[in-house]
Design a protein around this motif. Structure first.
Motif, short mmCIF file in Angstrom:
data_model
loop_
_atom_site.label_atom_id
_atom_site.label_comp_id
_atom_site.label_asym_id
_atom_site.label_seq_id
_atom_site.Cartn_x
_atom_site.Cartn_y
_atom_site.Cartn_z
N ASP A 1 -6.47 46.67 5.10
CA ASP A 1 -4.98 46.66 5.63
C ASP A 1 -4.27 45.76 4.57
OD1 ASP A 1 -6.84 46.97 7.93
OD2 ASP A 1 -4.97 47.39 9.08
N TYR A 2 -4.62 45.03 3.76
CA TYR A 2 -3.83 44.20 2.81
C TYR A 2 -3.70 44.91 1.54
CZ TYR A 2 -4.86 40.90 6.54
OH TYR A 2 -4.73 40.28 7.83
N ASP A 3 -4.88 45.87 1.38
CA ASP A 3 -4.87 46.52 0.17
C ASP A 3 -4.17 47.64 0.08
OD1 ASP A 3 -6.50 44.55 -1.21
OD2 ASP A 3 -7.96 45.67 -1.82
N ALA A 4 -3.98 48.23 1.12
CA ALA A 4 -3.01 49.42 1.13
C ALA A 4 -1.66 49.03 1.66
CB ALA A 4 -3.95 50.24 2.48
N LYS A 5 -0.90 48.88 0.28
CA LYS A 5 0.18 48.32 0.73
C LYS A 5 1.35 49.76 1.00
CE LYS A 5 -0.38 44.74 -2.67
NZ LYS A 5 0.13 43.91 -3.89
N ARG A 6 2.17 49.13 2.26
CA ARG A 6 2.82 50.06 3.04
C ARG A 6 4.17 49.40 3.28
NH1 ARG A 6 -0.34 51.67 8.05
NH2 ARG A 6 -1.29 49.75 7.53
N PRO A 7 5.18 49.99 3.25
CA PRO A 7 6.45 49.27 3.38
C PRO A 7 6.71 49.22 5.10
CG PRO A 7 6.85 51.11 2.00
CD PRO A 7 5.55 51.29 2.58
N ARG A 8 7.20 47.94 5.36
CA ARG A 8 7.60 47.93 6.94
C ARG A 8 9.09 48.41 6.77
NH1 ARG A 8 6.70 41.69 5.98
NH2 ARG A 8 7.09 42.31 4.01
N THR A 9 9.46 48.66 7.85
CA THR A 9 11.04 49.48 8.08
C THR A 9 12.05 48.50 8.03
OG1 THR A 9 9.87 51.31 9.28
CG2 THR A 9 12.33 51.08 9.23
N LEU A 10 11.89 47.30 8.64
CA LEU A 10 12.86 46.25 8.78
C LEU A 10 12.42 44.98 8.78
CD1 LEU A 10 16.22 46.70 10.83
CD2 LEU A 10 15.39 44.55 10.30
N LEU A 11 12.78 44.08 7.95
CA LEU A 11 12.08 42.83 7.60
C LEU A 11 13.49 41.71 7.81
CD1 LEU A 11 10.02 40.58 6.93
CD2 LEU A 11 10.60 41.12 4.59
N VAL A 12 13.22 40.73 8.61
CA VAL A 12 14.05 39.49 8.79
C VAL A 12 13.22 38.44 8.72
CG1 VAL A 12 15.58 38.09 10.22
CG2 VAL A 12 15.39 40.63 10.60
N SER A 13 13.45 37.86 7.32
CA SER A 13 12.82 36.83 6.98
C SER A 13 13.47 35.48 6.50
CB SER A 13 11.82 37.35 5.89
OG SER A 13 10.92 36.21 5.37
N GLY A 14 13.05 34.42 6.78
CA GLY A 14 13.66 33.17 6.55
C GLY A 14 15.37 33.00 6.73
N SER A 15 15.56 33.70 8.02
CA SER A 15 17.06 34.07 8.29
C SER A 15 17.35 33.34 9.69
CB SER A 15 17.22 35.46 8.11
OG SER A 15 17.11 35.68 6.87
N SER A 16 18.78 33.41 9.87
CA SER A 16 19.41 32.84 11.20
C SER A 16 20.31 33.60 11.64
CB SER A 16 19.50 31.23 11.21
OG SER A 16 18.69 30.37 10.82
N ASN A 17 20.55 33.65 12.80
CA ASN A 17 21.71 34.53 13.48
C ASN A 17 21.82 35.82 12.70
OD1 ASN A 17 22.70 32.25 14.90
ND2 ASN A 17 23.36 31.32 13.19
N VAL A 18 20.96 36.76 13.32
CA VAL A 18 20.64 38.22 12.77
C VAL A 18 20.88 38.97 14.13
CG1 VAL A 18 19.19 39.68 11.67
CG2 VAL A 18 19.38 37.43 10.68
N THR A 19 21.45 40.07 14.05
CA THR A 19 21.60 40.85 15.25
C THR A 19 21.30 42.20 14.90
OG1 THR A 19 23.39 39.68 16.18
CG2 THR A 19 23.26 42.01 16.85
#
Length: 467
Positions: free
Chosen positions: A173-191
């Protein structure tokens, strides 16, 4: 002292609907972008033919919007092929009805970034839509984000077939690299509000290392054109004060999932998922209506899930971990839940999917020359006791289930029993009642389990568990 008394009272009596848990009012985005200046992507050269790659043009509109202090990035109706997009402070990405973002099917259009995937920090392709280290950002509208993930599903299955023959199920699962659709990372106040997301290449919405995020009215459909592996719906990962509401998910893995890191690497990071509200949501196909784990290393606590519905979901309420994960899952309130034709309404295991959960290097490999994420996965948790997870203080109230396969499957460990589970006002009809193994101090009030085989729940190796 008053706060402590309140917490004790809440655990003894549960959260009343007119007297919610003290922290519930704090969840979700506290601010939203307010600037209304429109930045039309057509002005930056987008072509809505579903074939022309629009990444640079859309990103130029986003960058111009952010440079002016924020606003709304808009699209004319049509289909827009794109690779990774990176939203910025003050920007609202708005997809009107009739607008479709199509994810590129080439990994070259998703730059690798430093992130965490399935509990391990590593380099991985950026998502289709990324909100990284930002604040006050929104994605809204009635449009669609179609990740077009099937080529990534196919490449995963091909690699998995190869890896399983080599004894490498734990790393595929870690070697088969596949894009996520929507990533919220290290962020605040996201809608995130209103959009439809479908055919994720990997996880659909990943909320990572973030706080005060609202996901409202999202529709996720990942079983279109096939059944994508590990296409989770919404994953909340080492994040705090998150609100998920009015969402409708049909996917091919866990629908609503809470995570907090895996094994040695997750224990190193040691960031909890806490203060989470999930309410007024629906799940169809998928591995679990609401799942805690299997990545539990940083702990998961202070969760309220209310007014959820599941139909045809594999498992309803699911707690899963492994004996190398560690962490504690506690202070969980689940109430007003209806399930129909699910496999198991309540499943608890601390030894989930061993071929995936435990990392062993086969003969013929030299550890010193392995990729960094292989080394992280192989690093032993020491002392071994640190890897034992704990599940405790879980309350399930007003649960109604019809046509389940088995009512309950709950297994703790001799060194870590399942402690203080409270079931109130529960009615389940199922083919079989199931079992509780290594439980401690379970209480039942107005619990009716009707098994077609007329057998009771089997209780083993337990203390204070009386149906």
């Amino acid at each position: 002292m008053l706060f402590l008394i309140t917490l004790i009272s809440l655990w003894l009596n549960g959260p009343a609907s007119n007297d919610p848990l003290p922290w519930v009012k704090e969840v979700g985005a506290r601010t939203v972008p307010t600037k209304k200046t429109v930045f039309a992507t057509a002005s930056y050269g987008t072509v809505a033919d579903g074939k022309t790659l629009n990444t640079k043009a859309i990103q130029a509109a986003i960058d111009a919007c952010a440079a002016k202090g924020g606003g709304i990035v808009t699209f004319k109706p049509g289909a827009y092929l794109t690779g990774s997009l990176f939203l910025k402070k003050g920007v609202t990405l708005h997809l009107d009805k009739g607008v479709e973002l199509l994810g590129s099917q080439s990994l070259a259009d998703y730059a690798e970034i430093d992130t965490r995937v399935a509990g391990i920090e590593m380099k991985w392709p950026a998502a289709l839509i990324n909100i990284i280290d930002q604040s006050n950002v929104a994605v809204t509208g009635e449009g669609t984000v179609n990740a077009q993930g099937k080529p990534f599903w196919d490449s995963y299955w091909a690699l998995r077939k190869e890896y399983e023959q080599k004894g490498l199920r734990w790393i595929v699962d870690y070697d088969a690299k596949r894009p996520r659709t929507l990533l919220v990372s290290g962020s605040s106040n996201v809608t995130l509000k209103g959009i439809t997301l479908q055919q994720a290449g990997f996880w659909t919405v990943h909320i990572l290392y973030s706080d005060h995020v609202t996901a409202d009215g999202l529709v996720i459909r990942n079983n279109i054109g096939g059944h994508g592996p590990s296409t989770d719906g919404i994953d909340i990962d080492s994040s705090t004060y998150i609100l998920v509401q009015n969402c409708d998910i049909d996917c091919n893995d866990d629908n609503f999932c809470l995570k907090a890191g895996r094994d040695w690497d997750g224990l190193r990071v040691n960031r909890p998922t806490e203060y989470i509200v999930i309410r007024d949501c629906v799940s169809g196909a998928g591995g679990g209506l609401i799942t805690f784990g299997s990545e539990t290393s940083g702990s998961i606590r202070h969760v309220l899930a209310r007014n959820l519905k599941a139909k045809g979901t594999g498992v309803g309420i699911r707690f899963k971990s492994a004996m190398t994960r560690g962490g504690t899952v506690e202070d969980i309130y689940l109430e007003d839940i209806h399930m129909q034709s699910v496999g198991v309404p309540l499943e608890v295991t601390m030894n989930w999917n061993p071929s995936y959960s435990y990392s062993t290097l086969p003969d013929g490999y030299t550890e010193a020359t392995l990729p960094a994420h292989w080394k992280a996965m192989l690093k032993k948790v020491e002392p071994v006791e640190r890897g034992i997870p704990h599940f405790r203080n879980v309350q399930v109230s007003r649960l109604t289930v019809t046509d389940a396969r088995r009512a309950v499957m709950a297994s703790g460990l001799a060194e870590s029993p399942l402690e203080n589970f409270r079931l109130n006002d529960v009615t389940i009809t199922a083919n079989a009642a199931g079992e509780v193994d290594y439980g401690r101090n379970w209480t039942f009030k107005n619990v009716v389990i009707k098994a077609k085989d007329n057998q009771p729940v089997v209780v083993k190796n337990s203390m204070g568990v009386h149906l």
